[in-house]
Structures are given as structure tokens and as C-alpha cells.
Design an enzyme around this catalytic site. Structure first.
Site, PDB file in Angstrom:
ATOM      1  CG  MET A   1      -2.019  -1.113   1.038  1.00  0.00           C
ATOM      2  SD  MET A   1      -2.810  -1.057  -0.597  1.00  0.00           S
ATOM      3  CE  MET A   1      -4.254  -2.073  -0.327  1.00  0.00           C
TER       4      MET A   1
ATOM      5  CG  LEU B   1       5.426   1.222  -6.481  1.00  0.00           C
ATOM      6  CD1 LEU B   1       5.531   0.077  -7.481  1.00  0.00           C
ATOM      7  CD2 LEU B   1       6.310   0.949  -5.269  1.00  0.00           C
TER       8      LEU B   1
ATOM      9  CG  HIS C   1      -6.957  -3.097  -8.280  1.00  0.00           C
ATOM     10  ND1 HIS C   1      -6.649  -2.228  -7.250  1.00  0.00           N
ATOM     11  CD2 HIS C   1      -8.182  -2.725  -8.732  1.00  0.00           C
ATOM     12  CE1 HIS C   1      -7.628  -1.359  -7.104  1.00  0.00           C
ATOM     13  NE2 HIS C   1      -8.574  -1.637  -7.995  1.00  0.00           N
TER      14      HIS C   1
ATOM     15  CB  THR D   1       2.215   1.475 -16.369  1.00  0.00           C
ATOM     16  OG1 THR D   1       0.904   1.852 -15.948  1.00  0.00           O
ATOM     17  CG2 THR D   1       2.154   0.283 -17.297  1.00  0.00           C
TER      18      THR D   1
END
Ligand code: GAR
Length: 206
Positions: free
Chosen positions: A92, A95, A111, A143
Site C-alpha cells: 500500500m 511507487l 487489484h 506502469t
């Protein structure tokens, strides 16, 4: 040689458990070599160690607001362990472009929705509020856009009349535990995730 996989998780770690259990079978095409958590007390770390997997907390606190510095510390651990694939499993933290770019096409995420529907948090409550009749989960490549990227696998579950958020979440989680190990296996062996399913469709049983 099987590719060496690191799992990143922050909390409960049930997807991490599913991946470690699946990879315990001799013919599974990837090795879970490392579990990383940003929390020292994540229950996931104990489970991993109990199953012979190296587990390490890399806390974010010492790095303050410098998220990239935290990720560089994690990346050094990945390099030391010769990791080739990352699986995010309830990790959690957002990034930074550093880690996403460095691990492009080598980082998977799970997800709890049928992406592109419901990226972000509270997916089950949002699916109920929207009146959806189908909900589910997605494994995808990571991504720079959160909960986005090429889809590797999805599983759909029905939304049943009177479902609570917890009931729907449990139905989805059971599917997460199936598709994540399947998607990683396919990805690690370099075959399209649903190749066997489409082959089965082309060759229906007599
Ligand atoms: C899972 O439901 C996973 O799909 C979700 O966090 C949960 C972690 O559970 N991930 C996300 O929402 C990512 N955007 P777990 O720790 O028991 O695997």
C-alpha cells in the site's frame, strides 16, 4: 533456473501466502525468494520465514518524504538477492517513477476489481454502490499509472442480492488466490496467461 521472485506486501499477506504455497510445488516455474514489507510488524513476514522464504522489512520512516530513497534501499536488497520479478500483493505505497521504470515489464500487481473499473481504494463498496452485477479481480503489469497497465489475468464473480461489502470482498479474495499464482506461473514461463484456456476452447472435449 527458475526466475527469482520478490513479493511486496504491507499487511495481511493472504495473496503472498497463496503465491508461496503454489510455488512450493516442484513444477511451479518460479521461486519465491524474498518477501519485502514496509512494516516491521507485518504478519506476512512471519509466515514467509516459517516457509523458508527470506523476509525483510525496509521501513520508509528513516527516509522521511523521500520515497525514491526508500525504493533505492529496497532495490539494493533486490539486487543482493538476484531478484528477476516483483509481485505487489497488497503493497500500500505509491511507487515512484524510479522503481516503476527500473522494473518495467517485470512487476506484477493484483487489484480487487475488474480493471479498468474501480482503480484505487474501497473497490467492493464502490461496485455495490454502482449496482454492478459482476465484480472481480485483476493481475496486471505495473506502469506509472496506479492500478493500470497491461492485464495478465482477470476473474469475475457475481454480485449477489443482499451482498455486504465483506461478503463480496471474500468472494473476490478467493479468486485472487487462484489467479495470482496462475498469472505468475504463466508470466514466469513466458507464455500468454490464458494460452491453455484458449487452447482448450479450440480443442473442445469430445
Ligand atoms: C488484496 O485484496 C489486493 O487485491 C489489494 O489489497 C489486498 C491485500 O490483501 N490490493 C490493492 O488494493 C492494490 N491496489 P492481502 O494482504 O491479504 O493479500
Amino acid at each position: 533456473m527458475k526466475p527469482r521472485v520478490a513479493i511486496f506486501c504491507s499487511g495481511r499477506g493472504s495473496n503472498m501466502e497463496a503465491l508461496i504455497k503454489a510455488a512450493g510445488s516442484a513444477n511451479y516455474p518460479a521461486e519465491i525468494a524474498l518477501v519485502i514489507s514496509n512494516k516491521v510488524d507485518a504478519p506476512a513476514l512471519e509466515f514467509a520465514r516459517g516457509h523458508g522464504v527470506r523476509a525483510q522489512a525496509v521501513e520508509s520512516k528513516p527516509f522521511g518524504r523521500d520515497r525514491e530513497a526508500h525504493e533505492r534501499a529496497i532495490d539494493a536488497v533486490l539486487a543482493a538477492e538476484n531478484i528477476q520479478i516483483i509481485c505487489l500483493a497488497g503493497y500500500m505505497r505509491l511507487l515512484t517513477p524510479f522503481l516503476v521504470e527500473k522494473w518495467r515489464d517485470k512487476m506484477l500487481n493484483i487489484h480487487p476489481s475488474l480493471l479498468p473499473a474501480f482503480p484505487g481504494l474501497d473497490t467492493h463498496a464502490r461496485a455495490l454502490a454502482a449496482g454492478n452485477r459482476l465484480h472481480g479481480c485483476t493481475v496486471h503489469l505495473v506502469t506509472e499509472i496506479m492500478d493500470d497497465g497491461p492485464i495478465l489475468a482477470q476473474a469475475a464473480v457475481p454480485v449477489l442480492p443482499g451482498d455486504t461489502e465483506a461478503e463480496l470482498a471474500a468472494r473476490v479474495l478467493a479468486q485472487e488466490h487462484l489467479i495470482y499464482p496462475a498469472a505468475l506461473a504463466a508470466f514466469a514461463s513466458g507464455r500468454p496467461v490464458w494460452a491453455s484456456a484458449s487452447a482448450a476452447l479450440q480443442n473442445p472435449l469430445p
